[in-house]
Write a protein that holds these residues in place. Structure first.
Motif, PDB file in Angstrom:
ATOM      1  N   PRO A   1       2.646 -21.847 -17.655  1.00  0.00           N
ATOM      2  CA  PRO A   1       2.890 -23.205 -18.150  1.00  0.00           C
ATOM      3  C   PRO A   1       3.663 -23.204 -19.465  1.00  0.00           C
ATOM      4  CG  PRO A   1       0.669 -22.529 -18.707  1.00  0.00           C
ATOM      5  CD  PRO A   1       1.265 -21.408 -17.903  1.00  0.00           C
ATOM      6  N   ILE A   2       4.038 -24.390 -19.888  1.00  0.00           N
ATOM      7  CA  ILE A   2       4.661 -24.553 -21.197  1.00  0.00           C
ATOM      8  C   ILE A   2       3.630 -24.194 -22.271  1.00  0.00           C
ATOM      9  CG2 ILE A   2       5.531 -26.298 -22.812  1.00  0.00           C
ATOM     10  CD1 ILE A   2       6.821 -27.698 -20.393  1.00  0.00           C
ATOM     11  N   SER A   3       4.075 -23.506 -23.297  1.00  0.00           N
ATOM     12  CA  SER A   3       3.184 -23.093 -24.358  1.00  0.00           C
ATOM     13  C   SER A   3       2.471 -24.296 -24.965  1.00  0.00           C
ATOM     14  CB  SER A   3       3.994 -22.365 -25.444  1.00  0.00           C
ATOM     15  OG  SER A   3       3.168 -22.009 -26.522  1.00  0.00           O
ATOM     16  N   GLY A   4       1.135 -24.203 -25.073  1.00  0.00           N
ATOM     17  CA  GLY A   4       0.357 -25.300 -25.639  1.00  0.00           C
ATOM     18  C   GLY A   4      -0.238 -26.233 -24.608  1.00  0.00           C
ATOM     19  N   HIS A   5       0.258 -26.156 -23.376  1.00  0.00           N
ATOM     20  CA  HIS A   5      -0.294 -26.996 -22.311  1.00  0.00           C
ATOM     21  C   HIS A   5      -1.543 -26.338 -21.734  1.00  0.00           C
ATOM     22  CE1 HIS A   5       3.555 -29.496 -21.233  1.00  0.00           C
ATOM     23  NE2 HIS A   5       3.205 -29.564 -22.509  1.00  0.00           N
ATOM     24  N   ARG A   6      -2.608 -27.128 -21.609  1.00  0.00           N
ATOM     25  CA  ARG A   6      -3.860 -26.570 -21.121  1.00  0.00           C
ATOM     26  C   ARG A   6      -4.148 -26.907 -19.661  1.00  0.00           C
ATOM     27  NH1 ARG A   6      -8.595 -28.071 -25.021  1.00  0.00           N
ATOM     28  NH2 ARG A   6      -7.610 -30.109 -25.010  1.00  0.00           N
ATOM     29  N   SER A   7      -3.400 -27.851 -19.107  1.00  0.00           N
ATOM     30  CA  SER A   7      -3.629 -28.253 -17.720  1.00  0.00           C
ATOM     31  C   SER A   7      -2.534 -27.686 -16.825  1.00  0.00           C
ATOM     32  CB  SER A   7      -3.649 -29.781 -17.609  1.00  0.00           C
ATOM     33  OG  SER A   7      -3.681 -30.185 -16.262  1.00  0.00           O
ATOM     34  N   VAL A   8      -2.946 -27.147 -15.691  1.00  0.00           N
ATOM     35  CA  VAL A   8      -2.000 -26.690 -14.667  1.00  0.00           C
ATOM     36  C   VAL A   8      -2.422 -27.302 -13.339  1.00  0.00           C
ATOM     37  CG1 VAL A   8      -1.113 -24.744 -13.354  1.00  0.00           C
ATOM     38  CG2 VAL A   8      -1.438 -24.531 -15.827  1.00  0.00           C
ATOM     39  N   SER A   9      -1.482 -27.964 -12.683  1.00  0.00           N
ATOM     40  CA  SER A   9      -1.734 -28.572 -11.381  1.00  0.00           C
ATOM     41  C   SER A   9      -0.829 -27.925 -10.348  1.00  0.00           C
ATOM     42  CB  SER A   9      -1.463 -30.080 -11.425  1.00  0.00           C
ATOM     43  OG  SER A   9      -2.287 -30.726 -12.371  1.00  0.00           O
ATOM     44  N   TRP A  10      -1.305 -27.867  -9.120  1.00  0.00           N
ATOM     45  CA  TRP A  10      -0.528 -27.306  -8.012  1.00  0.00           C
ATOM     46  C   TRP A  10      -0.331 -28.368  -6.943  1.00  0.00           C
ATOM     47  CZ3 TRP A  10       1.574 -22.421  -7.737  1.00  0.00           C
ATOM     48  CH2 TRP A  10       1.157 -21.490  -8.708  1.00  0.00           C
ATOM     49  N   TYR A  11       0.891 -28.402  -6.392  1.00  0.00           N
ATOM     50  CA  TYR A  11       1.233 -29.351  -5.342  1.00  0.00           C
ATOM     51  C   TYR A  11       1.956 -28.625  -4.217  1.00  0.00           C
ATOM     52  CZ  TYR A  11       0.169 -33.323  -8.368  1.00  0.00           C
ATOM     53  OH  TYR A  11      -0.476 -34.243  -9.166  1.00  0.00           O
ATOM     54  N   GLN A  12       1.744 -29.132  -2.998  1.00  0.00           N
ATOM     55  CA  GLN A  12       2.515 -28.689  -1.845  1.00  0.00           C
ATOM     56  C   GLN A  12       3.506 -29.793  -1.493  1.00  0.00           C
ATOM     57  OE1 GLN A  12       1.098 -29.115   2.292  1.00  0.00           O
ATOM     58  NE2 GLN A  12       1.024 -26.885   2.362  1.00  0.00           N
ATOM     59  N   GLN A  13       4.762 -29.426  -1.308  1.00  0.00           N
ATOM     60  CA  GLN A  13       5.771 -30.421  -0.944  1.00  0.00           C
ATOM     61  C   GLN A  13       6.421 -30.053   0.376  1.00  0.00           C
ATOM     62  OE1 GLN A  13       9.249 -30.996  -3.564  1.00  0.00           O
ATOM     63  NE2 GLN A  13       9.055 -33.207  -3.257  1.00  0.00           N
ATOM     64  N   THR A  14       6.360 -30.981   1.325  1.00  0.00           N
ATOM     65  CA  THR A  14       7.028 -30.830   2.613  1.00  0.00           C
ATOM     66  C   THR A  14       7.825 -32.087   2.885  1.00  0.00           C
ATOM     67  OG1 THR A  14       5.103 -31.736   3.770  1.00  0.00           O
ATOM     68  CG2 THR A  14       5.234 -29.340   3.566  1.00  0.00           C
ATOM     69  N   PRO A  15       8.886 -31.991   3.707  1.00  0.00           N
ATOM     70  CA  PRO A  15       9.725 -33.165   3.987  1.00  0.00           C
ATOM     71  C   PRO A  15       8.934 -34.336   4.568  1.00  0.00           C
ATOM     72  CG  PRO A  15      10.815 -31.178   4.717  1.00  0.00           C
ATOM     73  CD  PRO A  15       9.430 -30.776   4.330  1.00  0.00           C
ATOM     74  N   GLY A  16       7.958 -34.052   5.403  1.00  0.00           N
ATOM     75  CA  GLY A  16       7.230 -35.131   6.052  1.00  0.00           C
ATOM     76  C   GLY A  16       6.120 -35.751   5.222  1.00  0.00           C
TER      77      GLY A  16
END
Lengths: 114, 108
Positions: A25-40
């Motif tokens: 992550p960006i330095s200093g950021h404490r939150s990390v989120s994950w996403y899945q992206q598909t066309p549909g």
């Protein structure tokens, strides 16, 4: 300031294998989120980690898991890969939690399952 | 049920032809509405945050507005480099929901 870094950029795996994706992550950021992206389906939320604790989880099977380290870096693991897991996996970091702060995305890991 | 709907799905504009993108939402306890721009092969890039009805934000040729039920992203005199997919996301007390985006193409 360096942006969000995801590795690797591309992955080709076979059904049944497992895979680990990494996010810095960006330095200093404490939150990390994950996403899945598909066309549909668009962007589908996987999970969010804040200060090493899973804060929220989306509607994905238990084959999808993650963790966050003390330096805020995060990894996502997918076990027993299925063809339907082929997608762009995006990691995003934020200073506060994802529903209170703008997300800063990496350029993703393109996973292809054959 | 909380949901976010963006329209149109795709939009083709001539360079200089102004238009608006729509993001309609239903969410309990709105915390904020976010607009992002996504170019092919890249992650979404943050544009704006709007927190309350009546609020407006501007950046170059883009202007975002918010009401109690929807948000508009107005594009004034677009250029080809504005071509991208525009995503909105709505946050509630414990969740963030993304729309499926509007794919904008601007032709010279």
């Amino acid at each position: 300031k360096a942006g969000v870094t995801q590795t690797p950029r591309y992955l080709i795996k076979t059904r049944g294998q497992q895979v680990t994706l990494s996010c810095s992550p960006i330095s200093g950021h404490r939150s990390v989120s994950w996403y899945q992206q598909t066309p549909g389906q668009g962007l589908q939320f996987l999970f969010e980690y804040f200060s090493e604790t899973q804060r929220n989880k989306g509607n994905f099977p238990g084959r999808f898991s993650g963790r966050q380290f003390s330096n805020s870096r995060s990894e996502m693991n997918v076990s027993t890969l299925e063809l339907g897991d082929s997608a762009l996996y995006l990691c995003a970091s934020s200073f506060g939690t994802q529903n209170n702060s703008p997300l800063h995305f990496g350029n993703g890991t393109r996973l292809t399952v054959t | 049920e909380d949901q976010v709907t963006q329209s149109p799905e795709a939009l083709r504009l001539q360079e200089g032809e102004s238009s608006s993108l729509n993001c309609s939402y239903t969410v309990s306890g709105l915390r904020g509405l976010f607009w992002y721009r996504q170019d092919p092969g890249k992650g979404p890039e943050f544009l704006f945050t709007l927190y309350s009805a009546g609020e407006e934000k501007e950046k170059e040729r883009l202007k975002a507005t918010l009401t109690k039920k929807e948000s508009f992203l107005h594009i004034t005199a677009p250029k080809p480099e504005d071509s991208a997919t525009y995503l909105c996301a709505v946050s509630g007390p414990d969740k963030l929901i993304f729309g499926t985006g509007t794919r904008l193409q601007v032709f010279p």
